[in-house]
Design an enzyme around this catalytic site. Structure first.
Site, PDB file in Angstrom:
ATOM      1  N   ALA A 172      32.023  -0.927 -19.811  1.00  0.00           N
ATOM      2  CA  ALA A 172      31.823  -1.633 -21.147  1.00  0.00           C
ATOM      3  C   ALA A 172      33.097  -2.052 -21.756  1.00  0.00           C
ATOM      4  O   ALA A 172      33.257  -2.817 -22.374  1.00  0.00           O
ATOM      5  CB  ALA A 172      31.389  -0.346 -21.982  1.00  0.00           C
ATOM      6  N   LYS A 194      43.316   9.810 -32.337  1.00  0.00           N
ATOM      7  CA  LYS A 194      42.045   9.351 -31.723  1.00  0.00           C
ATOM      8  C   LYS A 194      41.407  10.586 -31.254  1.00  0.00           C
ATOM      9  O   LYS A 194      40.316  10.865 -31.525  1.00  0.00           O
ATOM     10  CB  LYS A 194      41.980   8.189 -30.820  1.00  0.00           C
ATOM     11  CG  LYS A 194      40.570   7.789 -30.643  1.00  0.00           C
ATOM     12  CD  LYS A 194      40.676   6.525 -29.620  1.00  0.00           C
ATOM     13  CE  LYS A 194      39.095   6.477 -28.979  1.00  0.00           C
ATOM     14  NZ  LYS A 194      39.034   5.390 -28.136  1.00  0.00           N
TER      15      LYS A 194
END
Length: 329
Positions: free
Chosen positions: A10, A206
Site C-alpha cells: 500500500a 509517530k
C-alpha cells in the site's frame, strides 16, 4: 532517476505510482501475486477522476535490477531479515536508501552524535545484518503520515493524508542538501514532503501515537474510536504513552504533547481500522517488534520502568503466536 521500491504494498506502491507518473524509471522487488500482476499489467493508481496505469519493472531477485539511484524501503518489520539478505545488489556507493516504515528503524542509534551511539537494537536487527547491508551514511529516514490501501495486488488507493517527513539519521540541527533534494523530488511527484533537522524525534512521535492503537485493535478487533471510548482501555493506552514519553526524554526524543492531547487527534480520525488489525484479518505477520518490543528494549537500555509496555508486548505477542502471526518463542 532510477528508483527501486522494496515492498510494493500500500505504501511502497503509492511511492512507485507517483514517482513513475512523474517520469522516473521505477522498479520494484516483489513476490507472489503482487509480482505476477506488476509483471503482467503494471501498477494501477486509483484516483477520484479515474485510474492511472504505471509501467514498472518488477522482479523477485534484486540482482536483476542492479544498482539504483534511490531505494525506498517500504516493508513491514517481519520482512527485514529477508531484506538484509537480498538488498545489497541495489545499493552502490552513491545510492540513497529511504526507510519509509512504521516503528523504530534498526539504525536509530547508529549515527554519530546520537545518545547511546552504536547500540544495536536486537528486536529489529538481532545480528546486525541490516547495518552491514545498508551503510548508515546512505540512509535517509522517512516518516509517513498518510493512509493508503491495496484493495488487490497491484492496485493502490490513497485513503487520507499526504505528508512525508524526511531527515538524516543524525540530529544535526539542520536539513541537509540531499534531504532538500529528496523533498523536491517527492513534492514534484505529488506528496506533501518536508525536511526535518531531527527525524529521530519525528519517528518517536509517530510511534508514541500508534504503538497502542495497533496492537490493542489487533487483540480486540475493535476500531480506533471504540478503543478510545472505553475508559479503562483508554487509561491503559495513556499509561503506555507515558512510559514511552519517559523513554523519549532519555534518548533526546522528547514529547511535548500529553497523551490526552494526542488521543484527541486520533479521535478526530473517526472509526478506522488500524494496519495491524488489517494484517490480522489477512493472516499476515504482525510488526510487533518495531512498534512494541523495541520500545521495551530501549526502556531497558535507558533504565526506564515499562510495566504497562511489558504487558502490552506480552499480550500482543501471545495473541499473535497463537494465530501463527509471530515467531514461536
Amino acid at each position: 532517476m532510477h528508483i527501486a521500491i522494496y515492498g510494493a504494498g500500500a505504501i511502497g506502491g503509492l511511492f512507485a505510482a507517483r514517482l513513475g507518473l512523474a517520469g522516473h524509471t521505477i522498479s520494484a522487488v516483489a513476490r507472489g501475486k503482487t509480482l505476477q500482476v506488476l509483471q503482467e499489467r503494471g501498477l494501477t493508481l486509483q484516483l477520484p477522476d479515474g485510474d492511472r496505469q504505471v509501467a514498472i519493472r518488477a522482479e523477485q531477485d534484486p540482482h536483476l535490477l542492479g544498482v539504483q539511484d534511490i531505494v525506498i524501503l517500504a516493508v513491514k518489520s517481519p520482512a527485514l531479515p529477508s531484506v538484509a539478505q537480498h538488498i545489497a545488489p541495489l545499493i552502490g556507493p552513491d545510492t540513497l536508501v529511504i526507510t519509509a516504515m512504521n516503528g523504530v528503524p534498526w539504525w536509530f542509534f547508529e549515527a554519530p552524535g546520537v545518545p547511546y551511539h552504536g547500540t544495536c537494537l536486537h528486536s529489529i536487527d538481532p545480528d546486525g545484518a541490516l547495518s552491514r547491508a545498508i551503510p548508515i551514511a546512505q540512509v535517509i529516514g522517512c516518516v509517513v503520515h498518510l493512509s493508503s490501501s491495496a484493495p488487490q495486488a497491484g492496485v493502490i488507493r490513497l485513503a487520507s493524508g499526504n505528508r512525508l517527513i524526511l531527515g538524516e539519521p543524525a540530529a544535526a540541527g539542520q536539513i541537509s542538501a540531499r534531504v532538500l533534494a529528496l523533498v523536491a523530488l517527492l513534492t514534484q511527484a505529488g506528496f506533501e514532503a518536508v525536511g526535518s533537522a531531527d527525524v529521530r524525534s519525528d519517528i518517536w512521535y509517530k510511534l508514541w501515537g500508534n504503538m497502542t492503537m495497533n496492537p490493542i485493535s489487533a487483540i480486540t478487533g475493535a476500531m480506533a474510536d471504540k478503543i478510545l471510548d472505553d475508559p479503562l482501555v483508554n487509561a491503559y493506552c495513556l499509561n503506555v504513552m507515558q512510559e514511552a514519553a519517559s523513554i523519549g526524554a532519555r534518548i533526546a526524543c522528547p514529547i511535548a504533547q500529553s497523551g490526552v492531547e494526542r488521543n484527541q487527534i486520533t479521535r478526530k480520525l473517526g472509526s478506522f481500522k488500524t494496519s495491524m488489525l488489517q494484517d490480522v484479518e489477512a493472516g499476515k505477520a504482525l510488526e510487533i517488534d518495531a512498534l512494541v518490543a523495541v520500545v521495551r528494549e530501549i526502556g531497558q537500555l535507558t533504565g526506564t520502568p515499562t510495566p504497562t509496555i511489558d504487558s502490552l508486548l506480552g499480550l500482543s505477542r501471545l495473541f499473535a503466536r497463537t494465530r501463527g502471526l509471530y515467531p514461536a518463542a
